[in-house]
Scaffold this active site. Structure first.
Site, PDB file in Angstrom:
ATOM      1  N   TYR A  24       1.092  -1.082  -0.385  1.00 19.19           N
ATOM      2  CA  TYR A  24      -0.001   0.623   0.173  1.00 19.19           C
ATOM      3  C   TYR A  24       0.944   0.538  -0.251  1.00 19.19           C
ATOM      4  O   TYR A  24       1.144   2.508  -1.117  1.00 19.19           O
ATOM      5  CB  TYR A  24      -1.316  -0.020   1.174  1.00 19.19           C
ATOM      6  CG  TYR A  24      -1.464   1.122   1.228  1.00 19.19           C
ATOM      7  CD1 TYR A  24      -2.241   2.125   0.017  1.00 19.19           C
ATOM      8  CD2 TYR A  24      -0.962   2.506   2.153  1.00 19.19           C
ATOM      9  CE1 TYR A  24      -2.965   3.217   0.403  1.00 19.19           C
ATOM     10  CE2 TYR A  24      -1.821   3.204   2.438  1.00 19.19           C
ATOM     11  CZ  TYR A  24      -2.186   4.066   1.659  1.00 19.19           C
ATOM     12  OH  TYR A  24      -3.302   5.382   1.472  1.00 19.19           O
ATOM     13  N   SER A 106      -3.366  14.131   7.208  1.00 14.86           N
ATOM     14  CA  SER A 106      -3.811  13.220   5.705  1.00 14.86           C
ATOM     15  C   SER A 106      -5.475  13.607   6.372  1.00 14.86           C
ATOM     16  O   SER A 106      -5.348  13.191   7.665  1.00 14.86           O
ATOM     17  CB  SER A 106      -2.946  11.657   5.884  1.00 14.86           C
ATOM     18  OG  SER A 106      -4.406  11.186   4.567  1.00 14.86           O
ATOM     19  N   GLN A 128      -3.935  18.417   5.438  1.00 20.21           N
ATOM     20  CA  GLN A 128      -4.913  17.426   3.708  1.00 20.21           C
ATOM     21  C   GLN A 128      -6.502  17.149   3.990  1.00 20.21           C
ATOM     22  O   GLN A 128      -6.642  16.119   4.927  1.00 20.21           O
ATOM     23  CB  GLN A 128      -3.929  16.469   3.822  1.00 20.21           C
ATOM     24  CG  GLN A 128      -3.968  15.412   2.352  1.00 20.21           C
ATOM     25  CD  GLN A 128      -5.372  14.874   1.835  1.00 20.21           C
ATOM     26  OE1 GLN A 128      -5.627  14.227   3.164  1.00 20.21           O
ATOM     27  NE2 GLN A 128      -5.909  14.578   0.710  1.00 20.21           N
ATOM     28  N   TYR A 130      -9.330  16.287   2.086  1.00 19.44           N
ATOM     29  CA  TYR A 130      -9.431  15.387   0.468  1.00 19.44           C
ATOM     30  C   TYR A 130     -11.712  16.136   0.789  1.00 19.44           C
ATOM     31  O   TYR A 130     -12.258  16.092   2.243  1.00 19.44           O
ATOM     32  CB  TYR A 130     -10.375  14.132   0.840  1.00 19.44           C
ATOM     33  CG  TYR A 130      -9.089  13.325   0.162  1.00 19.44           C
ATOM     34  CD1 TYR A 130      -8.457  13.589  -0.819  1.00 19.44           C
ATOM     35  CD2 TYR A 130      -8.752  12.170   1.028  1.00 19.44           C
ATOM     36  CE1 TYR A 130      -7.529  12.921  -1.394  1.00 19.44           C
ATOM     37  CE2 TYR A 130      -7.078  11.591   0.333  1.00 19.44           C
ATOM     38  CZ  TYR A 130      -6.755  11.440  -0.300  1.00 19.44           C
ATOM     39  OH  TYR A 130      -5.520  11.428  -0.842  1.00 19.44           O
ATOM     40  N   THR A 156      -6.578  18.153  -1.766  1.00 22.64           N
ATOM     41  CA  THR A 156      -5.864  17.183  -2.745  1.00 22.64           C
ATOM     42  C   THR A 156      -6.712  17.438  -4.148  1.00 22.64           C
ATOM     43  O   THR A 156      -7.860  16.981  -3.759  1.00 22.64           O
ATOM     44  CB  THR A 156      -5.611  15.815  -2.036  1.00 22.64           C
ATOM     45  OG1 THR A 156      -4.557  15.872  -1.214  1.00 22.64           O
ATOM     46  CG2 THR A 156      -5.262  14.838  -3.009  1.00 22.64           C
ATOM     47  N   LYS A 232      -2.982  20.760  -3.747  1.00 22.20           N
ATOM     48  CA  LYS A 232      -1.826  19.610  -4.154  1.00 22.20           C
ATOM     49  C   LYS A 232      -2.317  18.767  -5.092  1.00 22.20           C
ATOM     50  O   LYS A 232      -3.613  18.638  -5.338  1.00 22.20           O
ATOM     51  CB  LYS A 232      -1.577  18.625  -2.387  1.00 22.20           C
ATOM     52  CG  LYS A 232      -1.278  17.654  -2.991  1.00 22.20           C
ATOM     53  CD  LYS A 232      -0.417  17.103  -1.799  1.00 22.20           C
ATOM     54  CE  LYS A 232      -0.092  15.813  -2.270  1.00 22.20           C
ATOM     55  NZ  LYS A 232      -0.053  14.875  -2.288  1.00 22.20           N
ATOM     56  N   HIS A 256       1.226  12.731  -7.195  1.00 19.05           N
ATOM     57  CA  HIS A 256       0.960  12.013  -5.619  1.00 19.05           C
ATOM     58  C   HIS A 256       1.309  10.641  -5.469  1.00 19.05           C
ATOM     59  O   HIS A 256       1.064   9.668  -5.405  1.00 19.05           O
ATOM     60  CB  HIS A 256      -0.898  11.607  -5.940  1.00 19.05           C
ATOM     61  CG  HIS A 256      -1.766  10.895  -5.018  1.00 19.05           C
ATOM     62  ND1 HIS A 256      -2.900  12.016  -4.941  1.00 19.05           N
ATOM     63  CD2 HIS A 256      -1.577   9.936  -3.554  1.00 19.05           C
ATOM     64  CE1 HIS A 256      -3.729  11.468  -3.476  1.00 19.05           C
ATOM     65  NE2 HIS A 256      -2.738  10.480  -2.914  1.00 19.05           N
ATOM     66  N   GLY A 288       7.416  14.101  -4.744  1.00 16.72           N
ATOM     67  CA  GLY A 288       7.864  12.714  -6.099  1.00 16.72           C
ATOM     68  C   GLY A 288       9.222  12.652  -5.542  1.00 16.72           C
ATOM     69  O   GLY A 288       9.918  12.996  -6.635  1.00 16.72           O
ATOM     70  N   ILE A 290      11.531  12.418  -3.506  1.00 17.85           N
ATOM     71  CA  ILE A 290      12.607  13.486  -2.967  1.00 17.85           C
ATOM     72  C   ILE A 290      13.162  12.251  -2.059  1.00 17.85           C
ATOM     73  O   ILE A 290      12.768  11.464  -1.462  1.00 17.85           O
ATOM     74  CB  ILE A 290      12.525  14.101  -2.299  1.00 17.85           C
ATOM     75  CG1 ILE A 290      11.149  15.456  -3.114  1.00 17.85           C
ATOM     76  CG2 ILE A 290      13.545  14.502  -1.300  1.00 17.85           C
ATOM     77  CD1 ILE A 290      12.336  16.418  -3.260  1.00 17.85           C
TER      78      ILE A 290
HETATM   79  C1  GLV Z   1      -3.776   8.116   0.139  1.00 21.46           C
HETATM   80  O1  GLV Z   1      -5.002   9.070  -0.372  1.00 21.46           O
HETATM   81  C2  GLV Z   1      -3.004   7.355  -0.628  1.00 21.46           C
HETATM   82  O2  GLV Z   1      -3.285   7.545  -1.699  1.00 21.46           O
HETATM   83  O3  GLV Z   1      -3.624   6.708  -0.173  1.00 21.46           O
END
Ligand code: GLV
Length: 360
Positions: A24, A106, A128, A130, A156, A232, A256, A288, A290
């Site tokens: 994951y 998150s 962050q 959603y 995001t 973002k 992402h 992304g 780094i």
């Molecule tokens: C959650 O936001 C993910 O991108 O896994």
């Protein structure tokens, strides 16, 4: 053996995580082309160091949204941190606090935000967001973040649907007992479906997230909060200009972490056009790929105000809890400090465009 760099932290973490949790965190969408491109594009940039500069004093102090951070390395938002370690977001917050840098928390955190904000002190937490179909729940989440003491909203915008992450589909990714999306309890949105054929997170997104959200709605969001709004997931000049026009105060150039649209441009390759488009009107950050201090330096040379570090913080967390997360941040900061010295830069302002060239 103690990991010497962020790559070794990933190896250490992999030994400790369940395969499902590792997949994951590590995985990307589709063929993981963008996931690899984020790294490969950094490696294609070469540095042109400046020599014979007195580098006996150096500072990487950084202004982010008008406040001080000790380094241009913020902690990227990442979901479900208790899958990596029992201390989850609290450990990451303490590590960010000790490093005097911002943690972006998150929406899909597994710890209540109020506790995270306290744990991160003296540093700040950005929340962050959603955007849920349920506007009431979205508004309540924003309000709660304000009351908790979060100092910015990071919205995001690259995920109306979840990217197809085949590792998660195969593993039928879901959350184990006792791990919840803490800040969405009370809205009946704190669990991932377990009966899903594939990824429980993909099913959750499809059910819960607002796929019709547009720049116009972003204006609504801006009006519902007094917090600065950072967008973002921008990879184009026109979107960057729209973000500025919508009153956003920051932009994160991001794909992402390669987890959404596979084949999307590498973050570092999208950075110059976004920087040029906003013309200094708002701050620009990058995430992304780094993994090295030189990556941070390259991003700053191409115009980023700061970078966000994602997976490596989780690898540190999985390997050694708060200490591991802190050490991952410290390793990168030390690498940046050395890279600055070797490039003849004493401050972030001296990290200029001419330090970077595309390698032949
Ligand atoms: C959650 O936001 C993910 O991108 O896994």
């Amino acid at each position: 053996m103690m990991p010497l760099n962020l790559h070794e932290y990933e190896a250490a973490a992999r030994e400790r995580l369940t395969p499902t949790a590792y997949d994951y965190f590590a995985g990307g969408a589709g063929d993981e082309v963008t996931l690899r491109a984020n790294r490969a594009s950094f490696d294609r940039l070469a540095l042109r160091p400046r020599v014979l500069v007195d580098v006996s004093r150096r500072s990487m102090k950084c202004d982010v949204l008008g406040a001080d951070a000790a380094m241009p390395i913020l902690v990227a938002p990442m979901a479900f941190q208790r899958l990596a370690h029992a201390d989850g977001e609290l450990a990451v917050a303490r590590a960010a606090g000790a490093a005097h840098t911002v943690m972006v928390l998150s929406s899909l955190a597994t710890t209540p935000m109020e506790e995270v904000v306290v744990a991160a002190r003296p540093s700040r937490v950005w929340f962050q967001l959603y955007v849920f179909k349920d506007r009431g729940a979205t508004r309540a989440l924003v309000r709660r973040a304000e009351l908790a003491g979060c100092t910015a909203l990071v919205v995001t915008v690259d995920a109306p649907f979840l990217g197809r992450r085949e590792r998660d589909v195969r593993n039928r990714f879901s959350l184990p007992d006792g791990v919840h999306i803490s800040n969405l309890a009370g809205f009946g949105k704190d669990e991932l479906p377990r009966e899903a054929e594939g990824s429980g997170l993909a099913a959750y997104f499809e059910k819960q997230l607002d796929v019709a959200f547009t720049w116009k709605d972003l204006a609504w969001l801006r009006e519902t909060t007094r917090l600065p709004v950072v967008v973002k997931g921008v990879l184009r000049a026109d979107d960057a200009r729209d973000a500025v026009a919508a009153g956003c105060q920051g932009i994160v150039v991001s794909n992402h972490g390669g987890r959404q649209l596979d084949g999307a441009v590498a973050a570092i390759d999208a950075l110059p056009e976004v920087v040029a488009a906003v013309g200094g009107k708002v701050q620009v950050y990058l995430d992304g790929g780094i993994r090295r201090g030189t990556d941070v330096l390259k991003a700053l040379a191409l115009g980023a105000n700061a970078t966000l570090l994602g997976r490596p913080v989780l690898w540190g967390l999985a390997a050694d809890g708060e200490d591991g997360a802190k050490r991952a941040i410290d390793l990168l900061a030390a690498e940046l400090d050395l890279a600055m010295a070797l490039c003849g830069c004493r401050s972030l302002a001296e990290i200029r465009r001419d330090l970077v060239v595309r390698a032949p």
